[in-house]
Design a protein around this motif. Structure first.
Motif, short mmCIF file in Angstrom:
data_model
loop_
_atom_site.label_atom_id
_atom_site.label_comp_id
_atom_site.label_asym_id
_atom_site.label_seq_id
_atom_site.Cartn_x
_atom_site.Cartn_y
_atom_site.Cartn_z
N UNK C 24 0.83 -1.20 0.00
CA UNK C 24 0.00 0.00 0.00
C UNK C 24 0.87 1.25 0.00
N UNK C 25 2.06 1.14 0.57
CA UNK C 25 2.95 2.28 0.62
C UNK C 25 3.83 2.32 -0.63
N UNK C 26 3.59 1.44 -1.55
CA UNK C 26 4.25 1.52 -2.85
C UNK C 26 5.49 0.67 -3.01
N UNK C 27 5.71 -0.24 -2.10
CA UNK C 27 6.89 -1.10 -2.25
C UNK C 27 6.52 -2.40 -2.95
N UNK C 28 7.53 -3.00 -3.54
CA UNK C 28 7.36 -4.34 -4.09
C UNK C 28 7.71 -5.32 -2.99
N UNK C 29 6.84 -6.25 -2.76
CA UNK C 29 7.08 -7.16 -1.65
C UNK C 29 7.20 -8.60 -2.12
N UNK C 30 8.18 -9.27 -1.58
CA UNK C 30 8.30 -10.70 -1.80
C UNK C 30 8.22 -11.36 -0.42
N UNK C 31 7.48 -12.45 -0.35
CA UNK C 31 7.33 -13.11 0.95
C UNK C 31 8.11 -14.42 1.00
N UNK C 32 8.61 -14.72 2.17
CA UNK C 32 9.24 -16.02 2.38
C UNK C 32 8.80 -16.54 3.73
N UNK C 33 8.63 -17.86 3.84
CA UNK C 33 8.01 -18.42 5.03
C UNK C 33 8.99 -18.84 6.12
N UNK C 34 10.27 -18.92 5.78
CA UNK C 34 11.24 -19.21 6.82
C UNK C 34 12.61 -18.74 6.33
N UNK C 35 13.60 -18.86 7.19
CA UNK C 35 14.93 -18.37 6.86
C UNK C 35 15.48 -19.01 5.60
N UNK C 36 15.20 -20.30 5.47
CA UNK C 36 15.75 -21.04 4.36
C UNK C 36 15.20 -20.50 3.04
N UNK C 37 13.88 -20.37 3.02
CA UNK C 37 13.28 -19.84 1.80
C UNK C 37 13.68 -18.39 1.59
N UNK C 38 13.82 -17.66 2.70
CA UNK C 38 14.24 -16.26 2.61
C UNK C 38 15.60 -16.15 1.93
N UNK C 39 16.49 -17.03 2.33
CA UNK C 39 17.84 -17.00 1.76
C UNK C 39 17.79 -17.34 0.27
N UNK C 40 16.99 -18.35 -0.05
CA UNK C 40 16.85 -18.72 -1.47
C UNK C 40 16.30 -17.58 -2.30
N UNK C 41 15.25 -16.96 -1.77
CA UNK C 41 14.61 -15.87 -2.53
C UNK C 41 15.53 -14.66 -2.62
N UNK C 42 16.28 -14.42 -1.54
CA UNK C 42 17.19 -13.28 -1.56
C UNK C 42 18.24 -13.50 -2.64
N UNK C 43 18.71 -14.73 -2.75
CA UNK C 43 19.75 -15.02 -3.74
C UNK C 43 19.20 -14.97 -5.16
N UNK C 44 17.93 -15.31 -5.26
CA UNK C 44 17.32 -15.35 -6.59
C UNK C 44 16.96 -13.95 -7.08
N UNK C 45 16.81 -13.00 -6.17
CA UNK C 45 16.39 -11.66 -6.59
C UNK C 45 17.29 -10.58 -6.00
#
Lengths: 720, 165, 121
Positions: C24-45
């Motif tokens: 709503x504040x204009x950011x692009x958001x990506x969600x991850x459900x745990x640290x592991x997925x967070x790390x994967x998504x961070x590396x992918x983007x």
């Protein structure tokens, strides 16, 4: 911009229920003597998540209680305390209470404060056994609620004596506080804890002034409402809170201190932050966008669809690795309302019917000339069948959804009855229709109770009989052809044939002269039948087993009993995989077409004259391989005009009913067919002997026969 | 249609009724309760029910019971041919098919035009009657069809659900 | 283009709330459900800010932060810890792991926006 948090409430409530479910499972599986740290952490995490969410979404009572829960769990996982049975019981009861509270919030109600307060104190007491109970009430409530503006104060009064017994008046206090700003009473328990939220004053000094003459500092807690932890706020410069020990403050906080009382902080120099200057500039305007304004609507648009509650189908962080592997990858599943799935199933059912109507009309068309149509219909059939299967599978859930609750049931019951029982679950991953799973819960609970109460002997009796002290109850599920078999097996005393017979005579339940074991076992399903010497509050007064059988029959299932004296009893429930589709046999009586569940059919035959006998008072019977089976003429029971009245010219279908094998006499068997079950009761009512209806390929309605009911009807038919 | 406030609409506005005949008598029912009119066809018999419950039909995938009013009220001739009509009623949660001699007309009636029914002289119990109305030189009996169809007397619903209605 | 934020939290409701608020504040958001997925998504983007919960299954917040800091691409990307524990030890641990700051749960959406603005604008 204000955001309506209530839109997330349902997601939070669902999520919290799931966390509680996981927590319960983990707690039940926990070995108190040798608790795994991993499990304790997982339990802690569940409590922690609920606390975080409940605080954020404004469920302060839940946040308060889970905080206490978390406090104790934290000590367990840090191995400051060792888990005890008492704690596990408290945790389990706390889970129940939280579930109740969640439901209450969902329904817009609330749970009695004293209940939650009692649970909170109990948990805190367990967390700190040395704490005198009086002091427990003084445990500062570390609950944080979301203020509407920054200068909201959370005032907590935990008086050591009844403050308002003397000169001080509560009214006067309230009036004084109201004079400072907007006052909201958060909780009040006469003589003990009270709390308010006050919006207005910039510092806590005027509030403290008011209380100065009423109570000591020790009895009062004043915090900025969004501050999480009083001992934390303590460290900040406003000087509220109690247990100052500045030497413990990390040096890193120098910079953060200013902001820390707002509930956030930075570990680095703020000027390093890229947005710092811009942000400050914009904040002076009170409101601003960080993107070009023309981009904003687009940004908002993209957010809309994602708003739907898309989330992981939470599987518990379960104990066994097998289940771990079954864990659905997050975000690849969606939550959909059951009614949507049902609508889909209905529509597919319609499609299947339309297809068969088309096929029937096209059957007269010349196969060569209309080759394309015939080919298309074949494809349509395959596709619609695949589609139907795929759609049906959406409703399928592992039976663990119902099995999962039983470890708790067993634990509670065995404690109550001083028995030792180990529950073994087998085949929890077996899938069946969601509707059936829900309906299975009650009958299974009842059977399980019965096994513990009547089946498993007391440890003394078991030892004397040379059995292991601890009894075993196995709950298993497996697929068997088109149906699912759920069995409850205990290694208890088994059913006592003599006692059952004696009881049957006592109750004047008619029995054949030399009843088979199977017939005797069926007695336990007779209304009002109970063999327990003493009526216990657990399995009650024998109301129930008949209800169990009725419930299972409603699900179009059967109950089977096997029992060996001294060795145990197995009760099997045979159920269709789904309530929506039936593998049926179409048959004809006169002009009418009926469907019979295929799974019930044992054989069909055209009898010869010698096989047919008339037994006085019992009507006609047919002798098949030495067995005499009652012959039920469907046309008589259903009052139809048959084509043939002589069984030798028609067909006898031998079926398994819950009153034993019977032979149904019909004109003709037509074909095996899968049918979509439709209810007659939606627009009409229950019909005796009919379990439902379906729509045939030509669009006509055909009724589905209720074998058990027909068998019983025929018995009363004959005796009447 | 009519530019009136709701109050007026409730009081003076003409309501439409579907009229049908049973033997010599003409009946009128609220047209809003009528879902459709169709021919009598493909009714599946249900065992051990009164003769007027003809059975069930498939209405686009939904199983709907069919009642023959001629048999229920002993009016007219219960013959079934290509002219036999069935009025499909939509009564809130329930759909019921009703066989009548013939469907005559749709008429508009002002509430004032419906006079109270006499206590006697009608085939239907007066509790199901709204009143009598003149249609040209004929008389139509205005029936509360929902009340009648959901009544115990018709036996279309289980006793339990009956109390819920 | 809005700045992109990765939010890592095992609680779907919190994740959705964060996501909704910041979108709503204009950011692009990506969600991850745990640290592991967070790390994967961070590396992918590529993300301008990472918000992470502390206590999560599979990989907790602190381990995630340490792992991210070990990656060249995330050496200086701001990371905020969303935590219910605002005690000293959390702060010390957070700092040691390389977090930029913390935000105490429960927080209201307004506060979240305010903090995020302070960090990345």
């Amino acid at each position: 911009m204000s955001i309506d948090l209530s839109q997330f409430h349902q997601v939070f409530i669902d999520e919290a229920h799931e966390h509680l479910g996981n927590m319960e499972q983990l707690l039940l599986a926990l070995d108190v003597e040798d608790a795994s740290l991993e499990d304790l952490n997982a339990i802690f995490r569940a409590a922690h998540s609920i606390k975080g969410g409940s605080g954020t979404f404004g469920f302060s009572d839940i946040a308060e209680l889970t905080h206490a829960l978390e406090t104790l769990l934290d000590k367990l996982r840090k191995q400051i305390l060792d888990p005890t049975d008492e704690m596990i019981s408290a945790f389990l009861e706390c889970c129940d209470l939280l579930n109740e509270m969640l439901e209450a919030h969902q329904g817009g109600a609330s749970v009695d404060d004293t209940t939650t307060e009692a649970m909170r104190s109990r948990l805190l007491k367990l967390a700190d056994p040395d704490l005198p109970s009086k002091a427990l009430a003084d445990e500062p409530n570390t609950l944080a609620i979301i203020p509407n503006d920054a200068s909201a104060w959370l005032i907590e009064l935990n008086p050591l004596t009844d403050l308002f017994a003397g000169s001080a008046s509560l009214e006067a206090l309230t009036a004084d506080l109201s004079a400072l700003g907007q006052l909201t009473l958060l909780s009040q328990k006469p003589g003990s804890c009270m709390s308010w939220q006050l919006k207005g004053p910039n510092t806590d000094a005027p509030i403290r002034d008011i209380f100065e003459y009423i109570c000591s500092d020790k009895e009062l807690t004043i915090n900025l409402a969004e501050t999480e932890n009083p001992s934390d706020s303590e460290e900040e410069d406003d000087g509220f809170g109690f247990f100052v020990d500045e030497s413990t403050l990390p040096a890193a906080q120098e910079k953060a201190q200013i902001e820390a009382d707002n509930g956030f902080g930075f570990f680095i120099d703020e000027s390093e932050l890229p947005a710092q200057q811009q942000a400050e500039r914009e904040q002076q305007q009170g409101f601003g966008f960080f993107v070009d304004e023309h981009e904003l609507p687009a940004a908002l648009n993209t957010s809309a669809p994602q708003n739907a509650p898309v989330e992981q189908v939470a599987k518990s962080p379960k104990v066994s690795s097998k289940q771990e592997s079954a864990k659905a990858p997050a975000e690849s599943s969606i939550r959909v309302g059951v009614e949507k799935v049902d609508q889909l199933i209905n529509l597919v059912g319609e499609l299947v019917i339309t297809r068969s109507m088309l096929a029937q009309s096209a059957s007269h068309l010349d196969p060569v000339e209309f080759e394309a149509i015939h080919e298309g219909l074949v494809n349509l059939e395959r596709n619609s069948r695949d589609l139907q299967e795929a759609v049906m599978s959406i409703r399928m859930l592992p039976i663990n959804f119902v099995f999962g609750r039983f470890p708790r049931v067993v634990r509670d019951l065995t404690q109550k009855m001083n028995k030792k029982v180990r529950l073994k679950l087998v085949g929890e991953e077996t899938e069946l229709d969601k509707g059936l799973i829900e309906k299975l819960a009650d009958p299974l609970t009842h059977l399980l109770r019965n096994s513990i109460d009547h089946g498993i002997e007391t440890p003394e009796v078991r030892t004397a009989a040379g059995k292991p002290e601890e009894g075993t109850i196995t709950l298993s599920a497996s697929h068997q052809g088109g149906s699912i078999l759920v069995q409850i097996t205990d290694d208890g005393a088994g059913l006592n044939r003599e006692k059952l017979l004696e009881k049957a005579r006592e109750k004047n339940i008619p029995l054949s002269d030399n009843p088979t074991d199977k017939e005797v076992w069926q007695l336990i399903f007779a209304p009002g039948f109970s063999t327990a010497k003493q009526v216990t509050d657990v399995s009650g007064r024998g109301v129930g087993m008949d209800v169990v059988q009725r419930n299972i029959a409603e699900m179009k299932g059967q109950v089977e009993i096997e029992s060996i004296s001294g060795e145990g009893t197995t009760i099997g429930l045979r159920l269709p995989l789904t309530l929506a589709i039936l593998d049926g046999m179409t048959l004809r009586v006169g002009n009418e077409i009926f469907i019979m569940p295929l799974t019930r059919i044992l054989e069909s035959l055209q009898p010869v004259h010698d096989q047919l006998k008339t037994v006085s008072g019992k009507g006609r019977v047919v002798q098949i391989r030495g067995e005499y089976l009652p012959l039920i003429a469907l046309y008589q029971i259903l009052n139809l005009e048959p084509e043939v009245t002589d069984p030798e010219k028609g067909i006898l279908v031998v079926v398994e009913s819950n009153s034993g094998k019977v032979a149904l006499f019909v004109d003709e068997l037509i074909a095996q067919q899968q049918v979509v079950i439709k209810s007659l009761e939606t627009h009409y009512r229950k019909v005796e002997g009919i379990s439902g209806a379906t729509i045939m390929g030509d669009g006509r309605v055909a009724l589905i026969l209720d074998i058990d009911k027909l068998a019983r009807m025929s018995i009363s038919h004959v005796s009447a | 249609m009519i530019d009136a406030t709701e109050d007026q609409a409730n009081q003076n506005v003409v309501q439409e009724y579907l009229t049908f005949t049973l033997g010599e008598e003409e009946y009128a029912i609220d047209i809003l309760k009528v879902q459709e009119i169709r021919g009598y066809d493909a009714v599946t018999r249900i065992a051990n029910t009164p003769d007027y419950i003809k059975g069930v039909i498939n209405m686009r995938g939904v199983i709907v019971p069919v009642v023959d009013m001629r048999l229920k009220f002993h009016l007219g001739n219960a013959t079934y041919d290509q002219f036999t009509v069935m009025i499909i009623l939509n009564l809130g949660q329930r759909i019921v098919g009703m066989v009548v001699d013939s469907v005559s007309d749709v008429i508009g009636l002002n509430p004032e035009e419906i006079r109270p029914a006499p206590d006697f002289g009608s085939t239907f119990d007066t509790q199901y009657l709204i009143g009598l109305a003149s249609v040209g030189d004929r008389m139509a009996i205005v029936v509360d069809i929902e009340k009648l169809m959901t009544s115990q007397e018709m036996g279309l619903i289980d006793k339990l659900s009956d109390t819920a209605l | 283009m809005g700045k992109s934020i990765l939010t890592v939290d095992d609680s779907a409701s919190i994740r959705q709330m964060v996501s909704f608020t910041l979108k709503g504040a204009g950011y692009d958001i990506t969600e991850a459900v745990d640290g592991k997925q967070g790390l994967d998504k961070a590396q992918a983007g590529r993300f301008d800010l990472i918000l992470t919960d502390q206590n999560m299954p599979n990989m907790d917040g602190l381990t995630l932060i340490k792992s991210l800091r070990a990656l060249p691409a995330y050496r200086s990307v701001p990371i905020l810890v969303l935590t219910t524990e605002a005690g000293d030890s959390m702060k010390a641990q957070g700092k040691a792991a390389g977090a930029t700051g913390w935000l105490v749960k429960p927080f209201d959406p307004q506060k979240l926006i305010e903090v995020v603005r302070k960090v990345i604008g």
